[in-house]
Design a protein around this motif. Sequence first.
Motif, PDB file in Angstrom:
ATOM      1  N   UNK A 179     -57.322  -4.435  20.576  1.00  0.00           N
ATOM      2  CA  UNK A 179     -57.889  -5.703  20.098  1.00  0.00           C
ATOM      3  C   UNK A 179     -59.413  -5.614  20.070  1.00  0.00           C
ATOM      4  N   UNK A 180     -60.003  -5.011  21.093  1.00  0.00           N
ATOM      5  CA  UNK A 180     -61.467  -4.935  21.180  1.00  0.00           C
ATOM      6  C   UNK A 180     -62.063  -3.911  20.216  1.00  0.00           C
ATOM      7  N   UNK A 181     -61.353  -2.814  19.991  1.00  0.00           N
ATOM      8  CA  UNK A 181     -61.922  -1.725  19.195  1.00  0.00           C
ATOM      9  C   UNK A 181     -61.400  -1.661  17.763  1.00  0.00           C
ATOM     10  N   UNK A 182     -60.500  -2.542  17.410  1.00  0.00           N
ATOM     11  CA  UNK A 182     -59.916  -2.491  16.071  1.00  0.00           C
ATOM     12  C   UNK A 182     -58.869  -1.409  15.940  1.00  0.00           C
ATOM     13  N   UNK A 183     -58.290  -1.007  17.070  1.00  0.00           N
ATOM     14  CA  UNK A 183     -57.232   0.008  17.069  1.00  0.00           C
ATOM     15  C   UNK A 183     -55.926  -0.546  16.515  1.00  0.00           C
ATOM     16  N   UNK A 184     -54.876   0.203  16.702  1.00  0.00           N
ATOM     17  CA  UNK A 184     -53.576  -0.156  16.141  1.00  0.00           C
ATOM     18  C   UNK A 184     -52.867  -1.201  17.015  1.00  0.00           C
ATOM     19  N   UNK A 185     -53.291  -2.436  16.852  1.00  0.00           N
ATOM     20  CA  UNK A 185     -52.752  -3.552  17.641  1.00  0.00           C
ATOM     21  C   UNK A 185     -51.273  -3.767  17.357  1.00  0.00           C
ATOM     22  N   UNK A 186     -50.875  -3.617  16.109  1.00  0.00           N
ATOM     23  CA  UNK A 186     -49.468  -3.820  15.739  1.00  0.00           C
ATOM     24  C   UNK A 186     -48.560  -2.821  16.474  1.00  0.00           C
ATOM     25  N   UNK A 187     -48.982  -1.571  16.537  1.00  0.00           N
ATOM     26  CA  UNK A 187     -48.215  -0.549  17.242  1.00  0.00           C
ATOM     27  C   UNK A 187     -48.037  -0.919  18.703  1.00  0.00           C
ATOM     28  N   UNK A 188     -49.129  -1.261  19.386  1.00  0.00           N
ATOM     29  CA  UNK A 188     -49.060  -1.526  20.819  1.00  0.00           C
ATOM     30  C   UNK A 188     -48.323  -2.820  21.127  1.00  0.00           C
ATOM     31  N   UNK A 189     -48.408  -3.800  20.235  1.00  0.00           N
ATOM     32  CA  UNK A 189     -47.594  -5.009  20.402  1.00  0.00           C
ATOM     33  C   UNK A 189     -46.113  -4.666  20.288  1.00  0.00           C
ATOM     34  N   UNK A 190     -45.778  -3.777  19.362  1.00  0.00           N
ATOM     35  CA  UNK A 190     -44.388  -3.344  19.209  1.00  0.00           C
ATOM     36  C   UNK A 190     -43.885  -2.599  20.432  1.00  0.00           C
ATOM     37  N   UNK A 191     -44.725  -1.726  20.982  1.00  0.00           N
ATOM     38  CA  UNK A 191     -44.349  -0.995  22.195  1.00  0.00           C
ATOM     39  C   UNK A 191     -44.183  -1.973  23.355  1.00  0.00           C
ATOM     40  N   UNK A 192     -45.113  -2.917  23.476  1.00  0.00           N
ATOM     41  CA  UNK A 192     -45.018  -3.926  24.530  1.00  0.00           C
ATOM     42  C   UNK A 192     -43.753  -4.755  24.405  1.00  0.00           C
ATOM     43  N   UNK A 193     -43.416  -5.134  23.191  1.00  0.00           N
ATOM     44  CA  UNK A 193     -42.188  -5.899  22.949  1.00  0.00           C
ATOM     45  C   UNK A 193     -40.965  -5.082  23.367  1.00  0.00           C
ATOM     46  N   UNK A 194     -40.962  -3.800  23.039  1.00  0.00           N
ATOM     47  CA  UNK A 194     -39.841  -2.936  23.419  1.00  0.00           C
ATOM     48  C   UNK A 194     -39.711  -2.833  24.935  1.00  0.00           C
ATOM     49  N   UNK A 195     -40.834  -2.760  25.644  1.00  0.00           N
ATOM     50  CA  UNK A 195     -40.787  -2.675  27.101  1.00  0.00           C
ATOM     51  C   UNK A 195     -40.275  -3.976  27.722  1.00  0.00           C
ATOM     52  N   UNK A 196     -40.713  -5.103  27.184  1.00  0.00           N
ATOM     53  CA  UNK A 196     -40.218  -6.393  27.685  1.00  0.00           C
ATOM     54  C   UNK A 196     -38.729  -6.532  27.373  1.00  0.00           C
ATOM     55  N   UNK A 197     -38.327  -6.120  26.185  1.00  0.00           N
ATOM     56  CA  UNK A 197     -36.905  -6.147  25.831  1.00  0.00           C
ATOM     57  C   UNK A 197     -36.098  -5.259  26.777  1.00  0.00           C
ATOM     58  N   UNK A 198     -36.638  -4.089  27.108  1.00  0.00           N
ATOM     59  CA  UNK A 198     -35.970  -3.202  28.062  1.00  0.00           C
ATOM     60  C   UNK A 198     -35.803  -3.852  29.424  1.00  0.00           C
TER      61      UNK A 198
END
Length: 145
Positions: free
Chosen positions: A103-122
């Motif tokens: 979010x701060x650096x303009x990186x791949x926010x969509x990717x990391x949100x998807x990974x975070x969602x997968x971890x919460x789903x797990x």
Amino acid sequence: MRLQRPALMLAALWWGGITALSFLAVPTLFASLGSPAVAGPVAAKLFSLQCWAGVVIGAALLIIVQREGPGDDNAALLALVCLGLMLALVQEFGVAQKIVTARASGGNLKLWHGVGTAFVLGQWLCSGALLWRLSRPRLAVDQPA
């Protein structure tokens, strides 16, 4: 299982907390606050609190299940708790930091949100499977006289 009720209550709390947060609170935040820039940090704080609640609940479950002694069912329960704990901790100390950095650096926010969602789903699946296993009826032979 002598300590089944406390374990069942803790598993229900863990699964219910993730369910309420993921499917009610966070979507309501984003719908109500309008701006992802405003809702995002609040959601992140809620997920962090849920992680720590999961760690405390998971640790208590490890103690309770381990006190029951060896057995195939206890091994499966311990595996579910350990996996859920691992997912929560990696989410908190790995993925959440990547989201902040993206979010701060303009990186791949969509990717990391998807990974975070997968971890919460797990975590949700582990706590749900744990709840399911703990709530199944026991045979009369398993119950103390």
